[in-house]
Design a protein around this motif. Structure first.
Motif, mmCIF file in Angstrom:
data_model
loop_
_atom_site.group_PDB
_atom_site.id
_atom_site.type_symbol
_atom_site.label_atom_id
_atom_site.label_comp_id
_atom_site.label_asym_id
_atom_site.label_seq_id
_atom_site.Cartn_x
_atom_site.Cartn_y
_atom_site.Cartn_z
ATOM 1 N N ILE A 20 -23.773 1.559 -16.873
ATOM 2 C CA ILE A 20 -23.743 2.694 -15.964
ATOM 3 C C ILE A 20 -23.637 2.175 -14.532
ATOM 4 O O ILE A 20 -24.415 1.361 -14.089
ATOM 5 C CB ILE A 20 -25.024 3.545 -16.096
ATOM 6 N N VAL A 122 -24.429 14.295 -21.892
ATOM 7 C CA VAL A 122 -24.962 13.889 -20.589
ATOM 8 C C VAL A 122 -26.077 12.872 -20.753
ATOM 9 O O VAL A 122 -26.021 11.766 -20.218
ATOM 10 C CB VAL A 122 -25.457 15.115 -19.795
ATOM 11 N N ALA A 123 -27.119 13.240 -21.505
ATOM 12 C CA ALA A 123 -28.258 12.326 -21.672
ATOM 13 C C ALA A 123 -29.061 12.708 -22.902
ATOM 14 O O ALA A 123 -29.504 13.851 -23.031
ATOM 15 C CB ALA A 123 -29.154 12.366 -20.439
ATOM 16 N N VAL A 269 -21.704 13.705 -14.377
ATOM 17 C CA VAL A 269 -22.363 13.315 -15.622
ATOM 18 C C VAL A 269 -23.124 12.010 -15.430
ATOM 19 O O VAL A 269 -24.271 11.865 -15.865
ATOM 20 C CB VAL A 269 -21.335 13.185 -16.763
ATOM 21 N N ASN A 273 -27.092 11.528 -15.835
ATOM 22 C CA ASN A 273 -27.554 10.572 -16.827
ATOM 23 C C ASN A 273 -28.487 9.541 -16.201
ATOM 24 O O ASN A 273 -29.555 9.222 -16.747
ATOM 25 C CB ASN A 273 -26.355 9.872 -17.474
ATOM 26 N N ARG A 274 -28.095 9.044 -15.038
ATOM 27 C CA ARG A 274 -28.899 8.017 -14.370
ATOM 28 C C ARG A 274 -30.283 8.547 -14.000
ATOM 29 O O ARG A 274 -31.306 7.894 -14.243
ATOM 30 C CB ARG A 274 -28.164 7.522 -13.123
ATOM 31 N N THR A 276 -31.863 11.157 -15.295
ATOM 32 C CA THR A 276 -32.636 11.480 -16.499
ATOM 33 C C THR A 276 -33.192 10.220 -17.138
ATOM 34 O O THR A 276 -34.364 10.166 -17.547
ATOM 35 C CB THR A 276 -31.759 12.238 -17.512
ATOM 36 N N ASN A 277 -32.382 9.169 -17.207
ATOM 37 C CA ASN A 277 -32.845 7.926 -17.813
ATOM 38 C C ASN A 277 -33.969 7.279 -17.010
ATOM 39 O O ASN A 277 -34.900 6.690 -17.587
ATOM 40 C CB ASN A 277 -31.683 6.947 -17.958
ATOM 41 N N THR A 300 -26.804 5.927 -22.705
ATOM 42 C CA THR A 300 -25.597 6.284 -21.962
ATOM 43 C C THR A 300 -24.989 7.539 -22.566
ATOM 44 O O THR A 300 -25.230 7.858 -23.740
ATOM 45 C CB THR A 300 -24.562 5.148 -22.035
ATOM 46 N N PRO A 301 -24.158 8.259 -21.808
ATOM 47 C CA PRO A 301 -23.455 9.401 -22.391
ATOM 48 C C PRO A 301 -22.608 8.994 -23.595
ATOM 49 O O PRO A 301 -22.508 9.740 -24.578
ATOM 50 C CB PRO A 301 -22.589 9.912 -21.235
#
Length: 328
Positions: A20, A122-123, A269, A273-274, A276-277, A300-301
């Motif tokens: 990512i 997305v996540a 996205v 994702n970043r 949320t992770n 990752t997505p």
């Protein structure tokens, strides 16, 4: 079938997250409130997770904020179809679930969306392993004894679930097939009554999420025989996996994750994702999930998309083999 799935899940690790790269923010995003659609009624696991995630994302993504929209109906398909057709501009998300993204296409004759074509992963957020719980009057203490007893009494054991075509129904059908046993499904209108009848002894076992059965097992009203995850869970470390009990490669977990309409810009996205992770690695958030029997799963997505495809194939085979159709 299970070997392929094992290889895939083994590759869904945090190492893949290094790919990512920070994306340049879209100048116009977010330009209005971001809606997180929950395809079920308030109060359930999907709703709780969506609210936890949205509240945290709101703190790190400046803009107009996030709002939860509950849109129950048709087993989650009504909301899913609406989100699939929404403008792919990053202002509409959905908290997807194994039921809407993996079970539905095999349970229903007509599903008004395609889980792969119509959504952008997305996540992945969390996994909720199912727990094999039995009425303690059943004369078995572990999984091998349970399987031996069930094989010696074909068709005499009943298992409960929260409804026809529910996650617990499908998971137990998978267990029955893999263990080579014959058992009778007894559907209820919700998880609580299905577990209540298990405690009362009207059914003999269930395979469902931990929050519904673990407190009762701790109190002696039920007996937990194993957890249907690949590895033991930190929130119940002394409970062996069903793999340890002899069911090689067996896994039956519920999972939840954010998806967006297909065509949502990649930079948006990547940003979602970043963030949320990052949230899913915070100890206090991981602990909050564990209290609800969930395991944080930052991915990752791309890996989330692979999981959806793998689950579609696995559960299509299980549902077809068992002849399961959704109620109504």
């Amino acid at each position: 079938m299970t070997l392929d799935r094992r290889s895939l899940l083994a590759g869904l690790g945090l190492a893949g997250m290094s790919s990512i790269t920070p994306a340049r923010a879209q100048p116009a995003w977010p330009s209005r409130i971001i809606r997180v659609v929950v395809p079920f009624t308030p109060g359930g696991s999907t709703d709780v997770l969506a609210r936890l995630i949205a509240a945290k994302l709101e703190q790190v993504i400046p803009g107009k904020g996030f709002v939860i929209e509950n849109r129950p109906g048709a087993g989650g398909m009504t909301a899913s179809a609406q989100v699939a057709k929404a403008e792919p501009d990053g202002h509409t998300l959905m908290m997807g679930h194994i039921g809407t993204l993996a079970f539905a296409p095999s349970l229903y004759a007509h599903v008004p969306y395609d889980p792969v074509r119509d959504f952008k992963p997305v996540a992945l957020v969390a996994m909720v392993p199912n727990i094999l719980a039995i009425n303690p009057q059943l004369p078995v203490k572990n999984l091998p004894e349970f399987i031996a007893y069930a094989r010696a009494n074909p068709g005499k054991l009943n298992y409960s679930s929260g409804g026809q075509g529910s996650a617990a129904h499908i998971a137990a059908a998978y267990l029955s097939y893999r263990a080579g046993i014959e058992a009778v499904h007894v559907p209820y209108r919700g998880t609580s009554p299905s577990v209540n009848d298990l405690v009362a002894g009207n059914v003999q076992f269930t395979l469902t999420g931990g929050p519904a059965v673990l407190p009762l097992a701790e109190g002696g009203q039920l007996r937990a025989l194993g957890i249907a995850s690949r590895e033991r869970a930190g929130f119940v470390p002394d409970l062996p996996t069903l793999v340890e009990g002899g069911l090689a490669d067996f896994e039956a977990v519920q999972w939840y994750g954010l998806v967006a309409p297909a065509g949502t810009p990649a930079p948006i996205v990547a940003r979602l994702n970043r963030e949320t992770n990052m949230l899913l690695t915070q100890p206090e958030f991981v602990a909050a999930l564990a209290r609800d029997g969930a395991i944080a799963r930052p991915e990752t997505p791309e890996n989330f998309g692979k999981l959806i495809g793998s689950e579609l194939a696995l559960w299509r085979d299980v549902i077809t083999r068992a002849g399961i159709r959704a109620a109504g």
